[in-house]
Scaffold this active site. Structure first.
Site, PDB file in Angstrom:
ATOM      1  N   ASP A  26     -24.917 -28.815   3.711  1.00 41.34           N
ATOM      2  CA  ASP A  26     -23.760 -29.678   3.582  1.00 41.34           C
ATOM      3  C   ASP A  26     -23.982 -30.580   2.375  1.00 41.34           C
ATOM      4  O   ASP A  26     -25.117 -30.763   1.907  1.00 41.34           O
ATOM      5  CB  ASP A  26     -23.585 -30.497   4.861  1.00 41.34           C
ATOM      6  CG  ASP A  26     -22.331 -31.352   4.832  1.00 41.34           C
ATOM      7  OD1 ASP A  26     -21.268 -30.840   4.446  1.00 41.34           O
ATOM      8  OD2 ASP A  26     -22.430 -32.539   5.186  1.00 41.34           O
ATOM      9  N   ASP A  28     -21.742 -33.941   1.423  1.00 41.12           N
ATOM     10  CA  ASP A  28     -21.542 -35.360   1.704  1.00 41.12           C
ATOM     11  C   ASP A  28     -22.469 -35.808   2.829  1.00 41.12           C
ATOM     12  O   ASP A  28     -22.422 -35.276   3.937  1.00 41.12           O
ATOM     13  CB  ASP A  28     -20.083 -35.633   2.112  1.00 41.12           C
ATOM     14  CG  ASP A  28     -19.118 -35.426   0.960  1.00 41.12           C
ATOM     15  OD1 ASP A  28     -19.283 -36.091  -0.064  1.00 41.12           O
ATOM     16  OD2 ASP A  28     -18.202 -34.591   1.100  1.00 41.12           O
ATOM     17  N   ASP A 225     -25.687 -33.382   8.278  1.00 38.71           N
ATOM     18  CA  ASP A 225     -25.840 -34.737   8.807  1.00 38.71           C
ATOM     19  C   ASP A 225     -24.904 -35.016   9.966  1.00 38.71           C
ATOM     20  O   ASP A 225     -24.967 -36.086  10.560  1.00 38.71           O
ATOM     21  CB  ASP A 225     -25.575 -35.771   7.709  1.00 38.71           C
ATOM     22  CG  ASP A 225     -24.108 -35.804   7.285  1.00 38.71           C
ATOM     23  OD1 ASP A 225     -23.563 -34.727   6.960  1.00 38.71           O
ATOM     24  OD2 ASP A 225     -23.505 -36.894   7.281  1.00 38.71           O
TER      25      ASP A 225
END
Length: 342
Positions: A26, A28, A225
């Site tokens: 990922d 961001d 995250d």
């Protein structure tokens, strides 16, 4: 990873960059936040890549094109080609192309990433509900997206035009904090129309399919995250995952994670790719990791010992997840987490 009730994070005797052939990262909250590289990301990814791990960047953010994302990563010191970037815009464009005629018009509510992905699939982006679109697609358009674009989507959806969304992440991390994501914008159209979109992005299967088709990964490791997109997406795809604590997930959320949101591994940041992961072992009535032992009492998690904060968090996860499986749902985690500085 088998789709069963995970009761503890797993260990790995080898560095994760050696145990898996491809990292599905990922962006961001993992590699960057608000455009700036997260601490240790650039160096860690360079070492993993030099060791032979293929790095692919998988993002639910449909705003930017793969070329733009690759250029940004390269500027940060992470050499990246457009083919290494997979976006939810690409996943939703493929989904639409399978349901509408070739060359069909698609009303775009979002940014350039959606338009480029639609053209790649032979579809024609349009801007108005009056352009006779065969579908409506909605993706993150950035903080400056005009309110009138949502109205345009509503006009078309109310007429019965099929509605698609790149993703439904409610939030997106930025340099000033957590802001509203595409999911919040989707809710605007949902509330106004009562309709439900078809969604392509993580954690749903269209995004996983797009990623595997484009990367050819055989032993992928999802790195993210967010529990409800990255980790659940790995669960749905039946692959292993690494949660890094540089984005939206905190210790309390991890301890409370239901089975589909429990990562295989947990680490502070992307340096976790370069090391083995410690085992979490059963120890009497609790679990041990490093210098810590955690147990679940009737009302609270108990933590004893001394050592690295992450080892303590992993032990706590084992105790909390096992307690949840036994029906103990109301545990006071605050005191245990406070000992670890969370």
């Amino acid at each position: 990873m088998s789709q069963s009730v995970r009761t503890r994070p797993e260990g790995s005797g080898r560095a994760l960059s050696e145990a898996y052939d491809t990292a599905l990262l990922d962006l961001d909250g993992v590699v960057y936040a608000g455009g700036d590289a997260i601490a240790h990301a650039v160096e860690s990814l360079a070492v993993a890549r030099a060791g032979g791990m293929h790095l692919a960047y998988v993002t639910n953010n449909a705003l930017r094109t793969p070329d733009a994302v690759a250029a940004h990563l390269t500027e940060l010191g992470i050499p990246t080609g457009a083919d290494d970037v997979i976006t939810s815009a690409q996943a939703v464009a493929r989904l639409i192309s399978e349901q509408v005629p070739a060359g069909a018009r698609v009303l775009v509510i979002g940014g350039e990433g959606l338009r480029v992905a639609l053209r790649e699939r032979g579809l024609e982006p349009v801007e108005s509900a009056d352009d006779d679109p065969a579908a409506v697609v909605q993706g993150y358009g950035g903080p400056e997206l005009p309110w009138g674009r949502f109205a345009e989507a509503c006009y078309a959806v109310a007429r019965g035009v099929p509605w698609f969304a790149s993703n439904t992440d409610l939030t997106i991390p930025g340099p000033r904090g957590i802001g509203p994501g595409n999911g919040a914008a989707v809710e605007v159209v949902r509330i106004a129309t009562g309709a439900e979109p078809q969604v392509a992005g993580k954690p749903l299967p269209p995004m996983h399919r797009e990623t595997i088709l484009r990367t050819g990964a055989e032993r992928p490791l999802v790195v993210g995250d967010r529990l409800d997109t990255d980790i659940e997406g790995a669960f749905n795809g039946d692959v292993d995952s690494l949660l890094v604590l540089t984005g939206v997930t905190d210790g309390a959320q991890l301890l409370a994670a239901p089975p589909q949101h429990r990562p295989t591994y947990v680490d502070a940041d992307l340096r976790g790719l370069l090391t083995g992961q410690p085992d979490v072992a059963a120890d009497g009535d609790g679990f041990r990791c490093g210098g810590w032992t955690a147990t679940a009492g009737a009302e609270r998690l108990e933590l004893d010992g001394d050592g690295g904060a992450l080892d303590g968090l992993r032990a706590l996860c084992a105790a909390a997840w096992t307690a949840a499986g036994a029906g103990v749902c109301e545990l006071d985690t605050g005191k245990a987490l406070a000992r670890l500085g969370w």
